[in-house]
Enzyme design. Structure first.
Site, PDB file in Angstrom:
ATOM      1  N   GLU A 127       0.798  -1.226   0.000  1.00 54.91           N
ATOM      2  CA  GLU A 127       0.000   0.000   0.000  1.00 54.91           C
ATOM      3  C   GLU A 127       0.836   1.285   0.000  1.00 54.91           C
ATOM      4  O   GLU A 127       0.871   2.014   0.996  1.00 54.91           O
ATOM      5  CB  GLU A 127      -0.998  -0.018   1.171  1.00 54.91           C
ATOM      6  CG  GLU A 127      -1.992  -1.161   1.017  1.00 54.91           C
ATOM      7  CD  GLU A 127      -3.181  -1.105   1.959  1.00 54.91           C
ATOM      8  OE1 GLU A 127      -3.222  -0.254   2.845  1.00 54.91           O
ATOM      9  OE2 GLU A 127      -4.088  -1.940   1.777  1.00 54.91           O
ATOM     10  N   GLU A 131      -4.369  -8.813  -1.076  1.00 56.67           N
ATOM     11  CA  GLU A 131      -4.852  -8.630   0.304  1.00 56.67           C
ATOM     12  C   GLU A 131      -6.338  -8.318   0.335  1.00 56.67           C
ATOM     13  O   GLU A 131      -6.829  -7.532  -0.482  1.00 56.67           O
ATOM     14  CB  GLU A 131      -4.083  -7.502   1.008  1.00 56.67           C
ATOM     15  CG  GLU A 131      -4.316  -7.503   2.519  1.00 56.67           C
ATOM     16  CD  GLU A 131      -3.674  -6.303   3.206  1.00 56.67           C
ATOM     17  OE1 GLU A 131      -2.456  -6.108   3.069  1.00 56.67           O
ATOM     18  OE2 GLU A 131      -4.419  -5.566   3.892  1.00 56.67           O
TER      19      GLU A 131
END
Ligand code: NAG
Ligand code: NAG
Ligand code: NAG
Ligand code: NAG
Length: 521
Positions: free
Chosen positions: A257, A361
């Site tokens: 991220e 994820e």
């Protein structure tokens, strides 16, 4: 049966734990329909190995809110379809789409701590549930490089300031005592090759603009300088150290991220990259470092929400050098509901068909103040399946869950970012709960091995919202898999047509997921 016969039969029972047949779910309810399967040191529900049915017949596995968990049944194809059902799903194996990589979850520090908090036999039951033929046969494992928020402390592998040679680089106790031994056990019990991929959350604090492993910063300096060279070498050191323990990685993501700053708590460990900075780091530092190393580990970019696609891919893969170093793009599911798959995933696939898209994820219960963990929640299972079906139908190659196991609170997590998991451990009772999400994932992971390909599936539904969601897959062994999800509260009769075999007239019960498996000859 002679003495030798009895002996070999006993030996078979000894060496093949499933020879006694699959064990059913031991249910526990946390409210009406909120059912989990309870496992402990001596009991856990298991599955028989998948056996392809005789030609002309099919097997069906079904899970439902009403209480079925991967329940197996079989039936025969019919020569003609009455199509009383209305809805007809027709296979077209001439229409071949993306290759599939697989399904799995993440061995975070939190997952490792929870698993190892159980007795040895309960640990084995948990690992078998995920990785062996008596379980759902995951083939992907994601591993954080050093700490993530799902750790009990912030750390990197080299917290000695200005150690540009990384002479103080050391794996942590979390790796050596917890994650590596668990990986060895998972590898030993898996019949399929496991593909591991690693993701860094943060670099050492001394490489970051904010000077701390905790919190949000950027890497100091510019691509090509000593910070970026050192950060690339840190990846190689990580791979070297794991290789010394016989653990090799199929891939690394460049950064977990890189744009996490908006959604996560202030202490969340991360380094931010723009697409241009990630491209330059790959072209000038990480790509060449990996190419010079003995590791054949691939590079996955993005590892963040699909709202950044196709922009991120255009910036990075638009550079021919970067495109050569990069194998694919990682995607997280958290903003999926606001970003249509067609203009993110499918648009990216059309632009860069040679680079895979992989979900890296996903989890339920994030950013909630209550109900981080919701035991037995069928809808969270539905949410997983809905996501998997949607993204597989938009050129995604596989789907990776977040923490393999969490505690009753949804942690541990040192920034209190608690979430849910398919397996919740109660170490005080030496038990763990297998949630509906676990079985929803199993409807894909167990039946769709690496190397399968999505194939054409035509639905006769012409409505704006169709009741059933589905995907069809051709396995490397020539068998066909069809997964059908009914998220509605009423039954849906339908028929499946495989022109090479015939028709199946069947029903998708209210709130159920089914996997059909057959071969064409
Ligand atoms: C483990 O679970 C089984 C099945 O639910 C139960 O019969 C057994 O008593 C449990 N064992 C312990 C130690 O709780
Ligand atoms: C099956 O797919 C192939 C390849 O896309 C296509 O040419 C063919 O028309 C399809 N068949 C049917 C019956 O739709
Ligand atoms: C790694 O594998 C080799 C060869 O199979 C073996 O000799 C060695 O003991 C293993 N090392 C570790 C740390 O598991
Ligand atoms: C790729 O990006 C690098 C900067 O990281 C640049 O030097 C190079 O010219 C670019 N190559 C192409 C083909 O655009």
């Amino acid at each position: 049966m002679g003495a030798v016969g009895i002996l070999s039969w006993l030996l078979l029972l000894q060496t093949v734990p499933w020879a006694a047949g699959a064990r059913p779910c031991s249910p526990k309810y946390f409210g009406r329909d909120a059912m989990v399967c309870v496992c402990n040191a001596t009991y856990c529900d298991t599955l028989d190995p998948v056996v392809l049915p005789a030609p002309g017949t099919y097997v069906k596995y079904e899970s439902s809110k009403a209480g079925k968990r991967l329940e197996r049944s079989q039936g025969s194809f019919q020569r003609t379809g009455l199509c009383l059902a209305g809805l007809l799903l027709t296979l077209n194996v001439s229409a071949l789409y993306q290759h599939l990589k697989g399904f799995g979850g993440s061995l975070s520090d939190a997952a490792a701590l929870n698993i190892l908090g159980l007795s040895q036999q309960a640990q084995d039951n948990l690992l078998h549930s995920y990785f062996s033929e008596s379980g759902i046969e995951y083939n992907l494992i994601r591993l954080p490089m050093a700490c993530s928020d799902f750790s009990v402390r912030p750390y990197s592998y080299d917290d000695v300031p200005h150690d540009y040679e990384l002479t103080h680089f050391r794996l942590a106790e979390e790796d050596v005592k917890m994650k590596i031994p668990l990986l060895h056990r998972a590898l030993a019990m898996s019949r399929r090759p496991l593909s591991l991929f690693a993701s860094p959350w943060t670099s050492p604090g001394w490489m970051k603009s904010n000077g701390d492993v905790r919190g949000k910063g950027t890497l100091k300096g510019q691509a090509g300088d000593k910070y970026h060279k050192t950060w690339a070498n840190y990846f190689i050191k990580f791979l070297d150290e794991y290789a010394k323990h016989n653990v090799t990685f199929w891939a690394v993501t460049v950064q977990n991220e890189p744009l996490a700053a908006l959604l996560t708590p202030p202490q969340f460990p991360t380094i931010a990259f723009t697409a241009a900075k990630q491209r330059d780091f790959v072209v000038q530092d990480l790509g060449p470092a990996l190419a010079r190393s003995p590791h054949r580990t691939r590079i996955i970019i993005l590892d963040d929400q699909r709202i950044h696609l196709p922009h991120w891919a255009k910036v990075v893969l638009g550079n021919a050098t970067a495109a050569r170093y990069v194998a694919g793009m990682g995607v997280h599911w958290y903003l999926d509901s606001i970003v249509p798959a067609r203009c993110s995933l499918e648009a990216t696939h059309k632009l860069f068909p040679g680079h895979f898209l992989l979900y890296t994820e996903a989890c339920s219960g994030f950013l909630t103040f209550r109900f981080s963990v919701s035991l037995g929640c069928w809808e969270r299972g539905n949410h997983y399946s809905h996501s998997i079906l949607q993204v597989l139908n938009h050129f995604v190659a596989g789907w990776t869950d977040w923490n393999l196991a969490l505690d009753l609170e949804g942690g541990p997590n040192w920034v209190k970012n608690y979430v849910d998991s398919p397996v919740i451990v109660d170490s005080s009772k030496d038990i763990f709960y297998k949630q509906p999400m676990f079985y929803h994932l199993g409807h894909f992971s167990k039946f769709i091995p690496e190397g399968s390909r999505r194939v054409g599936l035509h639905s006769s539904c012409r409505r704006l919202i169709c009741q059933l969601e589905h995907v069809a897959v051709l396995r490397p062994d020539g068998a066909l898999v069809l997964v059908v999800l009914n998220r509605f509260g009423w039954d849906a009769p339908f028929a499946i047509q495989d022109p090479a075999v015939g028709f199946i007239e069947t029903v998708a019960p209210a709130n159920s997921i089914q996997t059909y498996l057959w071969r064409q000859q």
